[in-house]
Scaffold this active site. Sequence first.
Site, PDB file in Angstrom:
ATOM      1  N   GLU A  52       1.813  25.262  16.703  1.00 53.07           N
ATOM      2  CA  GLU A  52       1.391  25.008  15.313  1.00 53.07           C
ATOM      3  C   GLU A  52      -0.036  25.495  15.090  1.00 53.07           C
ATOM      4  O   GLU A  52      -0.350  26.132  14.079  1.00 53.07           O
ATOM      5  CB  GLU A  52       1.433  23.501  14.999  1.00 53.07           C
ATOM      6  CG  GLU A  52       2.802  22.847  15.167  1.00 53.07           C
ATOM      7  CD  GLU A  52       3.035  22.322  16.583  1.00 53.07           C
ATOM      8  OE1 GLU A  52       2.670  23.014  17.544  1.00 53.07           O
ATOM      9  OE2 GLU A  52       3.599  21.228  16.716  1.00 53.07           O
ATOM     10  N   SER A 168      24.995  41.052  51.448  1.00 50.69           N
ATOM     11  CA  SER A 168      25.125  40.510  50.091  1.00 50.69           C
ATOM     12  C   SER A 168      24.379  41.371  49.081  1.00 50.69           C
ATOM     13  O   SER A 168      24.454  41.141  47.883  1.00 50.69           O
ATOM     14  CB  SER A 168      24.597  39.084  50.050  1.00 50.69           C
ATOM     15  OG  SER A 168      23.235  39.074  50.387  1.00 50.69           O
ATOM     16  N   ARG A 184      14.367  32.727  37.077  1.00 56.29           N
ATOM     17  CA  ARG A 184      13.394  32.202  38.047  1.00 56.29           C
ATOM     18  C   ARG A 184      12.128  31.753  37.323  1.00 56.29           C
ATOM     19  O   ARG A 184      11.592  30.691  37.585  1.00 56.29           O
ATOM     20  CB  ARG A 184      13.012  33.295  39.049  1.00 56.29           C
ATOM     21  CG  ARG A 184      14.027  33.553  40.128  1.00 56.29           C
ATOM     22  CD  ARG A 184      13.537  34.674  41.033  1.00 56.29           C
ATOM     23  NE  ARG A 184      14.405  34.845  42.187  1.00 56.29           N
ATOM     24  CZ  ARG A 184      14.216  35.772  43.127  1.00 56.29           C
ATOM     25  NH1 ARG A 184      13.175  36.601  43.042  1.00 56.29           N
ATOM     26  NH2 ARG A 184      15.038  35.852  44.146  1.00 56.29           N
ATOM     27  N   ARG A 207       9.706  39.258  39.080  1.00 60.94           N
ATOM     28  CA  ARG A 207       9.264  40.654  38.978  1.00 60.94           C
ATOM     29  C   ARG A 207       9.663  41.329  37.672  1.00 60.94           C
ATOM     30  O   ARG A 207       9.094  42.330  37.303  1.00 60.94           O
ATOM     31  CB  ARG A 207       9.770  41.458  40.173  1.00 60.94           C
ATOM     32  CG  ARG A 207       9.202  40.949  41.494  1.00 60.94           C
ATOM     33  CD  ARG A 207       9.428  41.911  42.620  1.00 60.94           C
ATOM     34  NE  ARG A 207      10.812  42.010  43.019  1.00 60.94           N
ATOM     35  CZ  ARG A 207      11.456  41.101  43.745  1.00 60.94           C
ATOM     36  NH1 ARG A 207      10.845  39.981  44.116  1.00 60.94           N
ATOM     37  NH2 ARG A 207      12.712  41.274  44.085  1.00 60.94           N
ATOM     38  N   GLY A 293      21.631  29.799  49.972  1.00 61.33           N
ATOM     39  CA  GLY A 293      22.959  30.361  49.930  1.00 61.33           C
ATOM     40  C   GLY A 293      24.003  29.330  49.500  1.00 61.33           C
ATOM     41  O   GLY A 293      23.689  28.305  48.883  1.00 61.33           O
TER      42      GLY A 293
END
Length: 359
Positions: A52, A168, A184, A207, A293
């Site tokens: 505001e 992975s 994140r 990043r 994981g």
Amino acid sequence: MTDSDYMMCALREAWSVKGFTAPNPAVGAVIVKDGTILARGATAPPGGDHAEVAALAKAGAASHGATMYVTLEPCSHWGRTPPCSDAIIRAGITRVVYAVEDPNPQVSGRGGAQLRAAGIAVTVGVGREEAQRINEDFFYSISSHKPWVSVKLALTLDGAIADSWGVSKWITGTEARQRVHELRGYHRAIAVGAKTLQADNPKLTVRHGGGTDPVRIVFSSTDEIDRASYFYRHSREVQSILVVNNSAYSAGISQKEGIHRWYTGCDDRREGIQRFLSLAWSEGIDSLFVEGGSGLVGSFLEARAVNRVYLFYAPQILGGGQKGLVLPPMPMNESLRLTNVTYTQYGEDLLLSGLLPRT
Ligand code: AOF
Ligand code: ZN
């Protein structure tokens, strides 16, 4: 343009600073007179202007007689900054439309009451649902005194998070991975399990898309840390915490080699998570992003300690029968069922997100 159209502009302002305002909620405001938007504002990092005040500063004297649209009830208390309600009254704003009440016990209704008492017309509830969604972590944590918890997994269509050889990188594509960086940045801390630290050596930084680098947390059953890991080598950049869930170590907190060590003093996965969450809240961690994981995500789900699930599905099949989540079997009528589910496409991947009930 209607009230909801202007509120949509204010909501866009709020989203633009999500991840940069913690522990403050991300708030947006626009000032409108005679059908024209005079100014827009959003919450600055802590200690800086609230939305505001930022908007009022841009509008200057023109805000006299104008309407303000704001995504959260204007505050009426002295925190790190003076009350927004005073600034709104002083500027001569004649109508305020806000989306949702501020659950902060220092405000909760007093901001609105103060504006009304000064003769300002007040409308509440326009855009409420999205305004709550933007700061769902703040709304949850301030009233439950527990950190908000999101979990994220990237899966193939057959539910694998890695191939049979443990690879992975990468299941999902660039767009999905950029979205993960943004997510994140929305959280105060990121957690992974020790196995993921070993296998992927993740940087756990933000990043793409911005946001402040979160606190880094690794869950382990021992207090040994791989000294070659990014987590160990960069532990002085941001607060880095090793959570040790093992009754062989007595419960407590210590610090060694720049890494905070939190010992839960127990072996049970679910109990360890509950103890961790109390400790995290008392140390100022009000939201957590669990990135894997599958064992750690499974433990949080098993402990019923998850608010929001983010599942990224990549259009590929790996075979091998490996499972994405380690969870005890549940009968159909006791399954974990997400609510408020949304489906969003990132590149060729699908993000499925929804809420779970918390204990
Ligand atoms: C607003 N506008 O943009 C935000 C608000 O310590 P302070 O002064 O920064 O106050 C923090 C509290 O103010 C925060 O807990 C929440 O209740 C409210 N946030 N209020 O009027 C804003 N970010
Ligand atoms: Zn304020």
